[in-house]
Scaffold this motif. Structure first.
Motif, PDB file in Angstrom:
ATOM      1  N   MET A 154      -5.189  -1.521  -1.849  1.00 30.48           N
ATOM      2  CA  MET A 154      -4.556  -2.252  -3.322  1.00 30.48           C
ATOM      3  C   MET A 154      -4.714  -3.968  -3.045  1.00 30.48           C
ATOM      4  SD  MET A 154      -3.570  -0.227  -5.444  1.00 30.48           S
ATOM      5  CE  MET A 154      -2.154  -1.140  -6.295  1.00 30.48           C
ATOM      6  N   ALA A 156      -8.368  -4.750  -3.650  1.00 35.60           N
ATOM      7  CA  ALA A 156      -8.756  -4.349  -5.226  1.00 35.60           C
ATOM      8  C   ALA A 156      -7.944  -5.511  -6.206  1.00 35.60           C
ATOM      9  CB  ALA A 156      -7.859  -3.002  -5.700  1.00 35.60           C
ATOM     10  N   TYR A 157      -6.810  -5.856  -5.729  1.00 32.42           N
ATOM     11  CA  TYR A 157      -6.229  -7.071  -6.633  1.00 32.42           C
ATOM     12  C   TYR A 157      -7.004  -8.272  -6.272  1.00 32.42           C
ATOM     13  CZ  TYR A 157      -2.012  -5.385  -8.891  1.00 32.42           C
ATOM     14  OH  TYR A 157      -1.131  -4.657  -9.775  1.00 32.42           O
ATOM     15  N   LYS A 198     -10.125  -8.833  -5.878  1.00 31.33           N
ATOM     16  CA  LYS A 198     -11.312  -8.681  -6.615  1.00 31.33           C
ATOM     17  C   LYS A 198     -10.789  -9.224  -8.170  1.00 31.33           C
ATOM     18  CE  LYS A 198     -14.377  -5.134  -8.710  1.00 31.33           C
ATOM     19  NZ  LYS A 198     -14.700  -3.990  -8.685  1.00 31.33           N
ATOM     20  N   ARG A 199      -9.723  -8.744  -8.610  1.00 28.84           N
ATOM     21  CA  ARG A 199      -9.369  -9.064  -9.992  1.00 28.84           C
ATOM     22  C   ARG A 199      -8.743 -10.354 -10.103  1.00 28.84           C
ATOM     23  NH1 ARG A 199      -9.797  -4.332  -9.166  1.00 28.84           N
ATOM     24  NH2 ARG A 199     -10.419  -2.721 -10.752  1.00 28.84           N
ATOM     25  N   TYR A 223       2.751  -1.734 -10.844  1.00 28.15           N
ATOM     26  CA  TYR A 223       1.874  -2.419  -9.655  1.00 28.15           C
ATOM     27  C   TYR A 223       0.637  -1.705  -9.740  1.00 28.15           C
ATOM     28  CZ  TYR A 223       0.283  -3.962  -5.202  1.00 28.15           C
ATOM     29  OH  TYR A 223      -0.455  -4.110  -3.977  1.00 28.15           O
ATOM     30  N   GLU A 226      -9.751   2.785  -6.864  1.00 24.95           N
ATOM     31  CA  GLU A 226      -9.859   1.758  -5.829  1.00 24.95           C
ATOM     32  C   GLU A 226      -8.479   1.529  -5.042  1.00 24.95           C
ATOM     33  OE1 GLU A 226     -11.427  -2.122  -7.412  1.00 24.95           O
ATOM     34  OE2 GLU A 226     -12.031  -0.735  -9.166  1.00 24.95           O
ATOM     35  N   ARG A 227      -7.559   2.561  -5.348  1.00 24.47           N
ATOM     36  CA  ARG A 227      -6.157   2.386  -4.754  1.00 24.47           C
ATOM     37  C   ARG A 227      -6.187   2.697  -3.288  1.00 24.47           C
ATOM     38  NH1 ARG A 227      -2.987   5.297  -9.668  1.00 24.47           N
ATOM     39  NH2 ARG A 227      -3.441   3.942 -11.608  1.00 24.47           N
ATOM     40  N   TRP A 261       1.073  -8.053  -9.934  1.00 30.83           N
ATOM     41  CA  TRP A 261       1.282  -8.609  -8.742  1.00 30.83           C
ATOM     42  C   TRP A 261       2.414  -9.401  -8.405  1.00 30.83           C
ATOM     43  CZ3 TRP A 261      -1.927  -8.185  -4.020  1.00 30.83           C
ATOM     44  CH2 TRP A 261      -1.539  -9.012  -3.055  1.00 30.83           C
ATOM     45  N   ALA A 276      -3.716  -9.279 -13.789  1.00 33.00           N
ATOM     46  CA  ALA A 276      -3.421  -8.867 -12.287  1.00 33.00           C
ATOM     47  C   ALA A 276      -2.174  -9.700 -11.503  1.00 33.00           C
ATOM     48  CB  ALA A 276      -4.734  -9.034 -11.391  1.00 33.00           C
ATOM     49  N   GLN A 291       0.788  -1.300   0.063  1.00 35.71           N
ATOM     50  CA  GLN A 291       0.019  -0.083  -0.005  1.00 35.71           C
ATOM     51  C   GLN A 291       0.888   1.441  -0.105  1.00 35.71           C
ATOM     52  OE1 GLN A 291      -3.612  -0.198  -0.130  1.00 35.71           O
ATOM     53  NE2 GLN A 291      -3.362   2.050  -0.604  1.00 35.71           N
ATOM     54  N   ILE A 318      -4.919  -1.047 -11.437  1.00 33.51           N
ATOM     55  CA  ILE A 318      -5.887  -0.738 -10.569  1.00 33.51           C
ATOM     56  C   ILE A 318      -6.448   0.712 -10.664  1.00 33.51           C
ATOM     57  CG2 ILE A 318      -6.774  -0.730  -7.939  1.00 33.51           C
ATOM     58  CD1 ILE A 318      -5.778  -3.498  -8.934  1.00 33.51           C
TER      59      ILE A 318
END
Length: 319
Positions: free
Chosen positions: A175, A178-179, A181-182, A163, A171-172, A198, A194, A148, A167
């Motif tokens: 993080m 948000a990641y 979710k993807r 990175y 949504e940042r 990552w 994603a 973060q 996003i």
């Protein structure tokens, strides 16, 4: 000793059923009659490599490499169902019983140090020694430092931009969420994008100097999918611990205080910063503590490698 032992092949490889859904890969190296040691890999989701067995004298040790649920050669790959810290702790007990040993040495780095601590605190009577590297206890502050910011992003702004790019700005604020979710999206292309981003972030920052060959691991879709999905799954759920910082609480530490242990930490580790290792050292002064002055996070950096070999050779002398 300052270099790894020569490469060896496993003398036994199997898939051990641990639930109706999961079968975990168990590989054994060295001497079947040797001193048993459990190798706990990082990630979560990283899987083991045959190179991991080279940190142990094959004439002395019986080295047991276990791919955790969803990781490495375990099946099904990248599976998040029935995949928690406590499932993995229970799996290690199943492995111990399966291979027929009463006690064993335990060795873990990064997430492997988290899981090794959780296992030892749950089953202290089964652990002969602990070797812990690149200490990570999954506290929220540790996660935010790396994923973060502010933290590692101040040192790797170029890779941080990559990175962030996956996003949307709105949504940042979280993080990891948000990641996650993807990485759990039904769209394979969303997951792939994603997963690669990552994984590149962690591969880029894991060594004192960026290693292009290590960075290229993120280009392997199968590895990136398992690695990123499982990490995000554990992190968004706080490691499945009762509360933040649970592993370092006095009651937990008192359960393992008697176990011979070595803590090895790279001074310039920006994935699992040295403060966590220092906090563990302060909570557990009985453990031998080594701060490697010229290393980052990777076990393959020379100073860390040397300290880990010193630890395994020292523990080889225990009855």
């Amino acid at each position: 000793m300052s270099s790894l032992y020569p490469p060896i092949k496993p003398y036994k490889t199997e898939l051990l059923p641990v639930s109706d859904l999961h079968r975990i890969s168990v590989k054994q190296f060295g001497q079947e009659s040797g001193k048993p040691v459990l190798f706990v890999h990082g990630g979560p989701g990283g899987g083991c490599d045959a190179r991991d067995a080279q940190r142990f004298d094959p004439s002395v040790y019986r080295v047991i490499l276990v791919d955790q649920r969803g990781s490495g050669d375990s099946l099904p790959p990248a599976e998040l169902r029935d995949n928690t810290t406590w499932d993995l702790v229970a799996d290690f007990e199943r492995v111990r019983e399966h291979v027929g040993v009463d006690t064993w040495h335990v060795f873990g780095g990064s997430w492997g140090s988290t899981l090794a601590l959780a296992y030892a605190q749950t089953h202290p009577d089964r652990v002969k020694s602990l070797t812990l590297r690149g200490i990570f206890t999954l506290r929220r502050a540790e996660l935010e430092y790396f994923y973060q910011g502010p933290g590692t992003n101040f040192l790797f702004p170029d890779f941080w931009e990559e990175y962030l790019a996956v996003i949307p700005e709105e949504e940042r604020g979280d993080m990891i969420k948000a990641y996650y979710k993807r990485l759990t999206s039904p769209s394979s292309s969303v997951r792939a994008s994603a997963g690669r981003a990552w994984s590149r972030w962690e591969m880029a920052t894991s060594r004192l100097q960026v290693d292009p060959s290590y960075l290229s691991r993120a280009d392997d879709p199968a590895f990136a999918d398992a690695f990123a999905r499982i990490e995000a799954h554990y992190f968004v759920h706080g490691g499945f611990f009762e509360r933040d910082g649970w592993l370092l609480e006095k009651e937990q530490m008192d359960r393992i205080r008697h176990i011979p242990a070595r803590i090895v930490q790279g001074r310039y580790d920006v994935v699992c910063p040295a403060k966590t290792a220092w906090d563990l050292h302060r909570a557990w002064p009985e453990a031998h503590f080594t701060m490697v002055p010229d290393a980052g996070h990777s076990a393959m950096e020379q100073g860390i490698e040397r300290a880990l070999l010193d630890a395994t050779n020292e523990f080889a002398k225990l009855d």
